[in-house]
Design a protein around this motif. Structure first.
Motif, mmCIF file in Angstrom:
data_model
loop_
_atom_site.group_PDB
_atom_site.id
_atom_site.type_symbol
_atom_site.label_atom_id
_atom_site.label_comp_id
_atom_site.label_asym_id
_atom_site.label_seq_id
_atom_site.Cartn_x
_atom_site.Cartn_y
_atom_site.Cartn_z
ATOM 1 N N LEU A 52 0.594 -1.401 0.072
ATOM 2 C CA LEU A 52 -0.199 0.215 -0.001
ATOM 3 C C LEU A 52 0.779 1.434 -0.072
ATOM 4 O O LEU A 52 -0.149 2.310 -0.513
ATOM 5 C CB LEU A 52 -1.084 -0.050 1.370
ATOM 6 C CG LEU A 52 -1.627 -1.310 1.330
ATOM 7 C CD1 LEU A 52 -2.528 -1.023 2.233
ATOM 8 C CD2 LEU A 52 -3.272 -0.551 0.533
ATOM 9 N N ALA A 53 2.128 1.419 0.534
ATOM 10 C CA ALA A 53 2.689 2.280 0.321
ATOM 11 C C ALA A 53 2.714 2.785 -0.962
ATOM 12 O O ALA A 53 3.314 2.152 -1.873
ATOM 13 C CB ALA A 53 4.882 1.887 1.685
ATOM 14 N N GLU A 54 3.110 4.200 -0.447
ATOM 15 C CA GLU A 54 3.708 5.211 -2.030
ATOM 16 C C GLU A 54 4.675 5.174 -1.697
ATOM 17 O O GLU A 54 5.673 5.492 -3.477
ATOM 18 C CB GLU A 54 2.555 6.919 -1.935
ATOM 19 C CG GLU A 54 1.540 5.442 -2.508
ATOM 20 C CD GLU A 54 0.733 7.652 -2.740
ATOM 21 O OE1 GLU A 54 0.770 8.095 -3.597
ATOM 22 O OE2 GLU A 54 0.091 8.063 -1.329
ATOM 23 N N GLU A 55 5.564 5.262 -1.015
ATOM 24 C CA GLU A 55 6.821 5.688 -1.601
ATOM 25 C C GLU A 55 7.845 4.151 -0.794
ATOM 26 O O GLU A 55 7.932 3.461 0.059
ATOM 27 C CB GLU A 55 7.718 6.900 0.080
ATOM 28 C CG GLU A 55 6.364 8.360 -0.457
ATOM 29 C CD GLU A 55 7.264 8.941 -1.423
ATOM 30 O OE1 GLU A 55 7.779 8.851 -2.119
ATOM 31 O OE2 GLU A 55 5.974 9.261 -1.554
ATOM 32 N N ASP A 56 9.098 4.889 -1.621
ATOM 33 C CA ASP A 56 9.956 3.486 -1.714
ATOM 34 C C ASP A 56 10.926 3.683 -0.514
ATOM 35 O O ASP A 56 10.587 2.366 0.823
ATOM 36 C CB ASP A 56 11.034 3.700 -3.092
ATOM 37 C CG ASP A 56 10.482 2.831 -4.041
ATOM 38 O OD1 ASP A 56 9.619 1.812 -4.267
ATOM 39 O OD2 ASP A 56 11.067 3.500 -4.583
ATOM 40 N N ASP A 57 11.317 4.985 0.377
ATOM 41 C CA ASP A 57 11.400 5.276 1.798
ATOM 42 C C ASP A 57 10.854 3.781 3.424
ATOM 43 O O ASP A 57 11.368 3.417 3.533
ATOM 44 C CB ASP A 57 11.606 6.251 1.976
ATOM 45 C CG ASP A 57 12.637 6.922 1.034
ATOM 46 O OD1 ASP A 57 13.576 5.579 0.479
ATOM 47 O OD2 ASP A 57 13.108 8.011 0.873
#
Length: 93
Positions: A52-57
């Motif tokens: 679900l995360a949008e950012e690779d970090d």
């Protein structure tokens, strides 16, 4: 246990196309919180949150959390290596 299962299912359903990412992330966060002392459940909840995360970090942070409790998790090692390689961080990969 029932709350963990319910939050995990909500998160998984919202990870599908046309799902609500924000609602999914909120449920994934809650599943992670509820699973804190159960390594298999924690790993499963973190993997859903990664989807679900949008950012690779954020993805890398969750993968590192998986590897902190299960250092031989092949899926997490592979995913982290791929994400780091895509970011040209070959030494870390």
């Amino acid at each position: 246990k029932d709350q963990y299962d319910a939050h995990l299912l909500i998160a998984k359903l919202n990870a599908l196309p046309r799902g609500d990412r924000e609602e999914g992330l909120a449920s994934a966060d809650e599943a992670v919180r509820l699973a804190k002392d159960d390594t298999p459940k924690l790993v499963e909840a973190l993997l859903v949150r990664i989807a679900l995360a949008e950012e690779d970090d954020q993805r890398i942070a969750d993968l590192n959390q998986i590897l902190a409790v299960d250092e031989t998790n092949a899926k997490a090692l592979l995913m982290r290596g791929m994400l780091l390689a895509q970011s040209d961080e070959f030494e870390k990969a």
